[in-house]
Design an enzyme around this catalytic site. Structure first.
Site, PDB file in Angstrom:
ATOM      1  N   ALA A 129       0.861  -1.183   0.000  1.00  0.00           N
ATOM      2  CA  ALA A 129       0.000   0.000   0.000  1.00  0.00           C
ATOM      3  C   ALA A 129       0.893   1.227   0.000  1.00  0.00           C
ATOM      4  CB  ALA A 129      -0.923  -0.003   1.215  1.00  0.00           C
ATOM      5  N   LYS A 180       9.735 -12.055   6.147  1.00  0.00           N
ATOM      6  CA  LYS A 180       9.351 -10.694   5.752  1.00  0.00           C
ATOM      7  C   LYS A 180      10.493  -9.720   6.038  1.00  0.00           C
ATOM      8  CE  LYS A 180       6.853  -7.247   4.380  1.00  0.00           C
ATOM      9  NZ  LYS A 180       5.595  -6.839   5.035  1.00  0.00           N
ATOM     10  N   SER A 249       8.273   1.473   1.565  1.00  0.00           N
ATOM     11  CA  SER A 249       8.064   2.560   2.525  1.00  0.00           C
ATOM     12  C   SER A 249       9.374   3.252   2.915  1.00  0.00           C
ATOM     13  CB  SER A 249       7.350   2.030   3.764  1.00  0.00           C
ATOM     14  OG  SER A 249       8.113   1.023   4.404  1.00  0.00           O
ATOM     15  N   LEU A 260      14.331   7.138   8.731  1.00  0.00           N
ATOM     16  CA  LEU A 260      14.159   5.811   8.147  1.00  0.00           C
ATOM     17  C   LEU A 260      14.087   4.743   9.235  1.00  0.00           C
ATOM     18  CD1 LEU A 260      16.808   6.001   5.267  1.00  0.00           C
ATOM     19  CD2 LEU A 260      14.441   6.831   5.277  1.00  0.00           C
TER      20      LEU A 260
END
Length: 298
Positions: A129, A180, A249, A260
């Site tokens: 997203a 992940k 992202s 970050l």
């Protein structure tokens, strides 16, 4: 359409991930409390040609919250968890489930200290997203979460029952989370180069990425993750097959000049490696560069 359940829900951090969850709940008629730093009248999700409008308002003052909820989706960046603690205090009872929609393998430790009496549920978010320039969010895939096998996870699954967001409860959550993390770690190269997913088709970047992923895999296994030798190539192949303009992202944050998430996505690898006596020569280059890109000076 009536709500899927009677569970009361709040979303803290209506960014890309939070907006996706909010839209999924709104589509099935489930009301929710939206909480964030910026006042907004509505949230907008684009999914292909579809547009979902989630009515607001977005609440911005935790001390004005006068009720607790059953389930909180914490969707702020890991760098913003400290500032979100006021929301957690305002929203949580001892039996509240707090589903942490953040990157990394240290969610439980990072969030539990802010809600010691609530039930924290780490999650792996599997959907791309992206926030758009106009404040809306574009969803570029199916929405899915992986959760550990726990009673609090079943509260999350019930809260999302009947929505577009699938929930997978897994007995081996650490392996899922580390897989992940490998994906997130290699995406750090995109922040360093200011390039999107198309860069991974370059033979030199592909070679570097595989070497880095194998280094991360060694650490993941030392931490107990059950991941096979094929995982680095699978992650690289997925990036190479993605749309060339697919972002991440950490690159979006770099382009916007925001701090970050270098430590939870990349720094965790050499930190955990040191405990096992594992050398991490690639991380020892990548992590300082990401840290400097995020925090300066200069």
């Amino acid at each position: 359409m009536s709500p899927a359940t009677d569970i009361t829900i709040a979303i803290v951090g209506p960014g890309a991930i939070g907006t996706t969850i909010a839209a999924a709940l709104h589509e099935v008629g489930h009301p929710q409390l939206l909480c964030g730093r910026t006042p907004r009248d509505q949230l907008t999700l684009h999914d292909g040609d579809r547009r979902v409008i989630v009515p607001g308002p977005v609440q911005t003052e935790p001390d004005r919250i006068d009720r607790k909820v059953d389930l909180v989706f914490l969707a702020v960046k890991a760098t913003q968890t400290e500032t979100a603690s006021g929301w957690l205090a305002a929203l949580c009872r001892p039996d509240t489930a707090v589903c942490v929609l953040q990157n990394g393998v240290e969610q439980l430790e990072a969030v539990a200290k802010h809600v010691p009496r609530a039930r924290v549920v780490p999650a792996v978010v599997w959907f791309p997203a992206q926030a758009q320039a106009d404040g809306s969010v574009r969803l570029r895939g199916e929405a899915r979460l992986s959760l550990p096998d726990s009673p609090a996870s079943r509260v999350v699954a019930e809260g999302l029952r009947g929505t577009r967001c699938a929930v997978e409860i897994t007995a081996d959550f650490p392996s899922v989370a580390w897989r992940k993390l490998l994906q997130n770690a290699v995406a750090g190269l995109m922040a360093l180069t200011h390039r999107r997913a198309g860069m991974f088709v370059r033979p030199d970047i592909a070679e570097l990425s595989l070497a880095y992923l194998r280094e991360c895999l060694t650490v993941a296994r030392a931490e107990g993750a059950n991941l096979g030798d094929e995982v680095p190539q699978e992650i690289l192949a997925k990036l190479q097959a993605a749309s060339a303009d697919l972002s991440t992202s950490i690159l979006t944050d770099r382009e916007a000049g925001r701090p970050l998430e270098w430590d939870i996505r990349n720094g965790v690898v050499p930190r955990r490696a040191r405990a096992h006596g594992i050398p991490t020569p690639i991380s020892d280059i990548i992590v300082p560069l990401l840290a400097a890109a995020s925090d300066g000076p200069g």
